[in-house]
Motif scaffolding. Structure first.
Motif, PDB file in Angstrom:
ATOM      1  N   GLN A 128       0.835  -1.204   0.000  1.00 21.60           N
ATOM      2  CA  GLN A 128       0.000   0.000   0.000  1.00 21.60           C
ATOM      3  C   GLN A 128       0.870   1.254   0.000  1.00 21.60           C
ATOM      4  OE1 GLN A 128      -2.388   0.662   3.540  1.00 21.60           O
ATOM      5  NE2 GLN A 128      -3.995   1.629   2.327  1.00 21.60           N
ATOM      6  N   LEU A 129       1.952   1.236   0.773  1.00 24.47           N
ATOM      7  CA  LEU A 129       2.876   2.369   0.792  1.00 24.47           C
ATOM      8  C   LEU A 129       3.552   2.537  -0.562  1.00 24.47           C
ATOM      9  CD1 LEU A 129       4.482   1.828   4.298  1.00 24.47           C
ATOM     10  CD2 LEU A 129       3.110   3.797   3.622  1.00 24.47           C
ATOM     11  N   SER A 130       3.884   1.425  -1.188  1.00 21.40           N
ATOM     12  CA  SER A 130       4.506   1.476  -2.504  1.00 21.40           C
ATOM     13  C   SER A 130       3.574   2.110  -3.532  1.00 21.40           C
ATOM     14  CB  SER A 130       4.891   0.059  -2.949  1.00 21.40           C
ATOM     15  OG  SER A 130       5.360   0.076  -4.279  1.00 21.40           O
ATOM     16  N   GLY A 131       2.329   1.625  -3.595  1.00 20.83           N
ATOM     17  CA  GLY A 131       1.369   2.161  -4.559  1.00 20.83           C
ATOM     18  C   GLY A 131       1.089   3.629  -4.336  1.00 20.83           C
ATOM     19  N   ASN A 132       0.885   4.003  -3.077  1.00 20.93           N
ATOM     20  CA  ASN A 132       0.635   5.406  -2.775  1.00 20.93           C
ATOM     21  C   ASN A 132       1.885   6.257  -2.974  1.00 20.93           C
ATOM     22  OD1 ASN A 132      -2.240   6.081  -1.558  1.00 20.93           O
ATOM     23  ND2 ASN A 132      -1.706   4.012  -0.882  1.00 20.93           N
ATOM     24  N   GLY A 133       3.059   5.626  -2.910  1.00 18.85           N
ATOM     25  CA  GLY A 133       4.293   6.335  -3.242  1.00 18.85           C
ATOM     26  C   GLY A 133       4.312   6.745  -4.700  1.00 18.85           C
ATOM     27  N   TRP A 134       3.841   5.846  -5.582  1.00 17.36           N
ATOM     28  CA  TRP A 134       3.721   6.202  -6.999  1.00 17.36           C
ATOM     29  C   TRP A 134       2.716   7.336  -7.183  1.00 17.36           C
ATOM     30  CZ3 TRP A 134       7.119   5.219 -10.472  1.00 17.36           C
ATOM     31  CH2 TRP A 134       7.863   4.028 -10.466  1.00 17.36           C
ATOM     32  N   VAL A 135       1.634   7.301  -6.419  1.00 21.26           N
ATOM     33  CA  VAL A 135       0.645   8.386  -6.505  1.00 21.26           C
ATOM     34  C   VAL A 135       1.281   9.721  -6.110  1.00 21.26           C
ATOM     35  CG1 VAL A 135      -1.571   9.247  -5.665  1.00 21.26           C
ATOM     36  CG2 VAL A 135      -1.273   6.802  -6.076  1.00 21.26           C
ATOM     37  N   LEU A 136       2.062   9.699  -5.032  1.00 26.46           N
ATOM     38  CA  LEU A 136       2.763  10.922  -4.620  1.00 26.46           C
ATOM     39  C   LEU A 136       3.703  11.407  -5.715  1.00 26.46           C
ATOM     40  CD1 LEU A 136       3.708  10.391  -0.857  1.00 26.46           C
ATOM     41  CD2 LEU A 136       2.019  11.979  -1.798  1.00 26.46           C
ATOM     42  N   ARG A 137       4.469  10.480  -6.311  1.00 27.89           N
ATOM     43  CA  ARG A 137       5.379  10.869  -7.396  1.00 27.89           C
ATOM     44  C   ARG A 137       4.607  11.565  -8.512  1.00 27.89           C
ATOM     45  NH1 ARG A 137       9.951   8.442  -9.000  1.00 27.89           N
ATOM     46  NH2 ARG A 137       9.940  10.236 -10.408  1.00 27.89           N
ATOM     47  N   LEU A 214       7.506  10.002  -0.863  1.00 31.40           N
ATOM     48  CA  LEU A 214       7.497  10.907   0.287  1.00 31.40           C
ATOM     49  C   LEU A 214       8.602  11.958   0.157  1.00 31.40           C
ATOM     50  CD1 LEU A 214       6.078  11.451   2.985  1.00 31.40           C
ATOM     51  CD2 LEU A 214       7.808  10.029   4.083  1.00 31.40           C
ATOM     52  N   ILE A 215       9.757  11.553  -0.355  1.00 31.82           N
ATOM     53  CA  ILE A 215      10.858  12.503  -0.560  1.00 31.82           C
ATOM     54  C   ILE A 215      10.450  13.582  -1.560  1.00 31.82           C
ATOM     55  CG2 ILE A 215      13.188  12.739  -1.524  1.00 31.82           C
ATOM     56  CD1 ILE A 215      13.741   9.917  -0.297  1.00 31.82           C
ATOM     57  N   ASN A 216       9.729  13.190  -2.608  1.00 26.60           N
ATOM     58  CA  ASN A 216       9.232  14.182  -3.566  1.00 26.60           C
ATOM     59  C   ASN A 216       8.263  15.154  -2.906  1.00 26.60           C
ATOM     60  OD1 ASN A 216       9.503  13.637  -6.913  1.00 26.60           O
ATOM     61  ND2 ASN A 216      10.295  12.067  -5.568  1.00 26.60           N
ATOM     62  N   ALA A 217       7.412  14.620  -2.025  1.00 25.58           N
ATOM     63  CA  ALA A 217       6.465  15.482  -1.326  1.00 25.58           C
ATOM     64  C   ALA A 217       7.182  16.437  -0.387  1.00 25.58           C
ATOM     65  CB  ALA A 217       5.460  14.627  -0.553  1.00 25.58           C
ATOM     66  N   TYR A 218       8.259  15.963   0.231  1.00 30.45           N
ATOM     67  CA  TYR A 218       9.027  16.798   1.168  1.00 30.45           C
ATOM     68  C   TYR A 218       9.611  18.024   0.464  1.00 30.45           C
ATOM     69  CZ  TYR A 218      12.621  18.187   4.535  1.00 30.45           C
ATOM     70  OH  TYR A 218      13.410  18.900   5.401  1.00 30.45           O
ATOM     71  N   LYS A 219       9.959  17.874  -0.801  1.00 29.46           N
ATOM     72  CA  LYS A 219      10.476  19.014  -1.561  1.00 29.46           C
ATOM     73  C   LYS A 219       9.421  20.115  -1.687  1.00 29.46           C
ATOM     74  CE  LYS A 219      11.823  16.813  -5.252  1.00 29.46           C
ATOM     75  NZ  LYS A 219      12.435  16.587  -6.585  1.00 29.46           N
ATOM     76  N   LEU A 220       8.160  19.708  -1.722  1.00 30.35           N
ATOM     77  CA  LEU A 220       7.071  20.694  -1.855  1.00 30.35           C
ATOM     78  C   LEU A 220       6.678  21.281  -0.507  1.00 30.35           C
ATOM     79  CD1 LEU A 220       4.670  18.901  -4.384  1.00 30.35           C
ATOM     80  CD2 LEU A 220       6.469  20.569  -4.868  1.00 30.35           C
ATOM     81  N   MET A 221       6.788  20.501   0.540  1.00 29.83           N
ATOM     82  CA  MET A 221       6.393  20.968   1.873  1.00 29.83           C
ATOM     83  C   MET A 221       7.398  20.445   2.895  1.00 29.83           C
ATOM     84  SD  MET A 221       2.872  18.801   2.130  1.00 29.83           S
ATOM     85  CE  MET A 221       2.800  17.036   1.911  1.00 29.83           C
ATOM     86  N   ASN A 223       8.390  19.803   5.842  1.00 29.39           N
ATOM     87  CA  ASN A 223       7.936  19.680   7.221  1.00 29.39           C
ATOM     88  C   ASN A 223       8.933  18.808   7.994  1.00 29.39           C
ATOM     89  OD1 ASN A 223       6.651  18.722   9.568  1.00 29.39           O
ATOM     90  ND2 ASN A 223       4.627  18.919   8.654  1.00 29.39           N
ATOM     91  N   PRO A 224       9.413  19.240   9.158  1.00 24.29           N
ATOM     92  CA  PRO A 224      10.366  18.436   9.939  1.00 24.29           C
ATOM     93  C   PRO A 224       9.867  17.028  10.245  1.00 24.29           C
ATOM     94  CG  PRO A 224      10.215  20.658  10.835  1.00 24.29           C
ATOM     95  CD  PRO A 224       9.143  20.545   9.799  1.00 24.29           C
ATOM     96  N   LYS A 225       8.556  16.876  10.440  1.00 31.00           N
ATOM     97  CA  LYS A 225       8.009  15.544  10.724  1.00 31.00           C
ATOM     98  C   LYS A 225       8.199  14.610   9.538  1.00 31.00           C
ATOM     99  CE  LYS A 225       4.545  16.817  14.182  1.00 31.00           C
ATOM    100  NZ  LYS A 225       3.100  16.773  14.546  1.00 31.00           N
ATOM    101  N   ILE A 226       8.067  15.159   8.327  1.00 31.92           N
ATOM    102  CA  ILE A 226       8.279  14.339   7.128  1.00 31.92           C
ATOM    103  C   ILE A 226       9.732  13.904   7.054  1.00 31.92           C
ATOM    104  CG2 ILE A 226       8.157  14.272   4.607  1.00 31.92           C
ATOM    105  CD1 ILE A 226       5.929  16.328   4.734  1.00 31.92           C
ATOM    106  N   LYS A 227      10.640  14.825   7.359  1.00 30.71           N
ATOM    107  CA  LYS A 227      12.071  14.502   7.307  1.00 30.71           C
ATOM    108  C   LYS A 227      12.433  13.411   8.309  1.00 30.71           C
ATOM    109  CE  LYS A 227      16.672  16.571   7.295  1.00 30.71           C
ATOM    110  NZ  LYS A 227      17.272  15.530   8.130  1.00 30.71           N
ATOM    111  N   GLU A 228      11.813  13.441   9.477  1.00 24.84           N
ATOM    112  CA  GLU A 228      12.076  12.415  10.483  1.00 24.84           C
ATOM    113  C   GLU A 228      11.706  11.040   9.951  1.00 24.84           C
ATOM    114  OE1 GLU A 228      10.122  13.349  14.128  1.00 24.84           O
ATOM    115  OE2 GLU A 228      11.114  15.293  14.354  1.00 24.84           O
ATOM    116  N   VAL A 229      10.577  10.956   9.280  1.00 26.62           N
ATOM    117  CA  VAL A 229      10.137   9.676   8.711  1.00 26.62           C
ATOM    118  C   VAL A 229      11.095   9.235   7.610  1.00 26.62           C
ATOM    119  CG1 VAL A 229       8.342   8.551   7.348  1.00 26.62           C
ATOM    120  CG2 VAL A 229       7.708   9.932   9.340  1.00 26.62           C
ATOM    121  N   ILE A 230      11.493  10.170   6.744  1.00 27.40           N
ATOM    122  CA  ILE A 230      12.419   9.838   5.666  1.00 27.40           C
ATOM    123  C   ILE A 230      13.751   9.359   6.237  1.00 27.40           C
ATOM    124  CG2 ILE A 230      13.774  10.808   3.766  1.00 27.40           C
ATOM    125  CD1 ILE A 230      11.389  12.724   3.279  1.00 27.40           C
ATOM    126  N   ASP A 231      14.250  10.065   7.226  1.00 27.31           N
ATOM    127  CA  ASP A 231      15.522   9.667   7.855  1.00 27.31           C
ATOM    128  C   ASP A 231      15.435   8.289   8.466  1.00 27.31           C
ATOM    129  OD1 ASP A 231      16.727  12.033   7.127  1.00 27.31           O
ATOM    130  OD2 ASP A 231      16.437  13.004   9.073  1.00 27.31           O
TER     131      ASP A 231
END
Length: 231
Positions: A128-137, A214-221, A223-231
């Motif tokens: 599900q995360l993979s598919g929604n990752g493509w949606v984010l891209r 998610l990394i692509n989304a982080y470029k648009l917004m 947010n420190p919380k997003i970076k924590e998840v990416i890290d």
């Protein structure tokens, strides 16, 4: 052939950057040239045209929203189609015939929290995360192109209600090969087991496709919380 295509694209980018883009290189403030600043010609343009024709003729709304893999890979077909159409359109300065219709219909296929697939209580499904990752891209590429605020709102819902919901779980994603079920799952990948708070795919590590989105989304917004998840 792949290295040749990469070299061709790089050469084309170098010689076709517009004056406005070149200005951004002054005083060391460099940035990549946008697709709109590049004119693609020759064999590469022909290949993109053929790819565009195939994607546009096959991946129409009735097809992608009724994908046979929609249950096991929620958002996968939709996200890939949107991304392909956006990037081909920007590369060739050509308007896709069905893209606006796909974007308009997208909300009808999202769950109550704004993403593809079921809402799990206390568990994360890596497919599900993979598919929604493509949606984010796809949606991020579309937003960078069209600056549609409705699309940005969809991006925020997927990020906040799905990816950030898994905060803390990414650290315990099962990475021990000994715990993986071998010789199970089809070529496309399928759910093979649950391991703690994770629903695991035979497509090992496909959760990272989601992280790419998610990394692509982080470029648009940013947010420190997003970076924590990416890290």
């Amino acid at each position: 052939m792949i290295p040749f295509l990469k070299i061709s694209l790089c050469i084309t980018a170098i010689v076709a950057i517009t004056k406005a883009d070149a200005q951004q290189n002054v005083n060391g403030n460099t940035r990549p040239a946008s697709l709109e600043a590049i004119t693609i010609k020759g064999e590469l343009a022909t290949r993109i045209e053929k790819n565009f024709d195939r994607v546009e003729n096959l991946y129409q709304p009735d097809y992608i929203f009724k994908s046979k893999n929609a249950v096991t890979w929620p958002g996968d077909a939709e996200g890939r189609a949107i991304l392909a159409l956006v990037l081909d359109a920007r590369a060739l300065k050509r308007t896709p015939r069905y893209l606006d219709e796909i974007i308009a219909e997208l909300p009808k296929h999202l769950n109550k929290q704004g993403y593809f697939g079921p809402v799990y209580d206390g568990a994360m499904n890596e497919q599900q995360l993979s598919g929604n990752g493509w949606v984010l891209r796809g949606l991020c590429a579309y937003y960078e192109w069209k600056h549609d605020q409705k699309v940005l709102a969809m991006i925020k819902d997927i990020v906040n209600n799905l990816f950030l919901k898994g905060e803390g779980k990414y650290k315990i994603y099962p990475i021990d090969p000994a715990k993986r079920k071998k010789d199970e799952g089809q070529v496309i990948g399928s759910i093979v087991k649950s391991d703690g708070q994770w629903i695991i795919s035979s497509d090992t590590g496909c959760v990272l496709i989601g992280m790419d989105g998610l990394i692509n989304a982080y470029k648009l917004m940013p947010n420190p919380k997003i970076k924590e998840v990416i890290d």
